[in-house]
Write an enzyme that holds these catalytic residues in place. Sequence first.
Site, mmCIF file in Angstrom:
data_model
loop_
_atom_site.group_PDB
_atom_site.id
_atom_site.type_symbol
_atom_site.label_atom_id
_atom_site.label_comp_id
_atom_site.label_asym_id
_atom_site.label_seq_id
_atom_site.Cartn_x
_atom_site.Cartn_y
_atom_site.Cartn_z
ATOM 1 N N GLU A 248 0.881 -1.171 0.000
ATOM 2 C CA GLU A 248 0.000 0.000 0.000
ATOM 3 C C GLU A 248 0.910 1.211 0.000
ATOM 4 O OE1 GLU A 248 -1.506 3.222 1.238
ATOM 5 O OE2 GLU A 248 -2.074 2.215 3.105
ATOM 6 N N CYS A 282 -2.184 9.064 3.073
ATOM 7 C CA CYS A 282 -1.940 8.626 1.700
ATOM 8 C C CYS A 282 -3.142 8.878 0.791
ATOM 9 C CB CYS A 282 -1.545 7.158 1.673
ATOM 10 S SG CYS A 282 -2.735 6.061 2.473
#
Length: 478
Positions: A248, A282
């Site tokens: 990720e 993010c």
Amino acid sequence: MTSYPDLKLYIGGEWRDTENHLPVVNPATEEEIGRLPHAEIADLDDALAAAEDGFRIWRNTAPRDRANVMLKAAALLRERQEEIARSITAEHGKPLTQARLEVIRGSEFIEWDAGEAVRTYGRVIPSAPGVRYVVHHQPIGVVLGLSPWNFPMSQPCRKIAGALATGCSIILKAAEETPAGALHIVRAFHDAGLPPGVLNLVFGTPATISDHLIRQDPVRLVAFTGSTAVGRHLTTLASENMTRVLMELGGHAPVIVCEDTDVERAAITSAVRKYRNAGQVCTSPTRFFVHDSIFDQYAENFVKRAAATTVGNGMEAGIEMGPLANERRVPALSDLVEDARAKGAEVRTGGGRIGNKGYFFEPTVLVNVPDDARVMQEEPFGPLAVINPVSSLDEAIAKANSTPFGLAAYGFTNRADYIDRMTDEIEAGNVSFNTLEASLPETPFGGVKSSGYGREGGIEGLDNYMIVKNISHSMQIV
């Protein structure tokens, strides 16, 4: 406030100190608040041996029993919410209200995966008479979890929950700058009765830990959340041993604001979410592409709300945005602002450091930023928003897809045809409309392109932690 915890490694069910320590600094005051044990190679080897022993126990533990331990740990985390939240705010800087919510979110990850632990179903495949094919899902083995500093508690929870729900053991290397969140998680599992070796916690030199452990045969999965550059390096290391990875990685989330939306509401909602966690997320909305017919109104409302953001020590009441989590983010953001300004962008608000104590940075808005500015391709990972006009949805989608990243994207519109087009054409693993919530524990989360691969959360999240085994047998020897 509750005192900052005494930091330790956790290996084979026991807390461990070492001779070498790293300082932990409060980013709001720049004061040292703790000393973190630094794992050496011998500690890592002990953790690996413990994880192998723990895997043998845990893989043979009934899924319902695994789930019960996980649910008990989650309940303890909820009970200890205030203590954990204060530790997170002290080491990371985020406002206490956001830290409290992070504890709940981390608990929800554990609770969701605990529920899925009893539903890792296989299937029977019809075949010829007297022949049967059965698909089994089995735990992959020892997991190496590498979690980032921006969410000290909820990010480790995702990796721990996925591993434990499927019967794996895990060695977690949490972020050295924000270690208390992970320590509190491990403490809860220890108190919940998790067998020794199933969960191990180490800190130290990140490159040394990853390079040593990824090369070891018992490590069968590397689960990493962090920058694209580091993710590529870890993937290369893992490929040498054909070790599976769950990545990720970075994002640079676009927001497409169409001409039919409620302009004021969209702008204020966007500004509030942009500066959550000081933009150190993010999935943080960063590149705003606004139809030129509403651009001025949208930018005015966004800038007004951004400038009104209350910045300060996260322990204080009423604070909306704390400091950046570490010192290196301040010059990184300043450089992006100056580069954009030099290339013709307008700084509508913010743009610099606040004061000279603590790592505080102004909520910043840049408008009319040219495509060749670094911030259009580099994720700022901070309280910096770019607002640019576009003349059509075609142009907005092209701009949205113009970076190597594809983690999260957002759209504001009330038109079904616009939603259909953005759903089909935006290159991102998570696309949200009229909301800036990218994921929940029950939904799969992950990216495309340079934002990684694999998914955390939802029913898809456990797939990474299991192998699929096809079993065939005949009623007679053939």
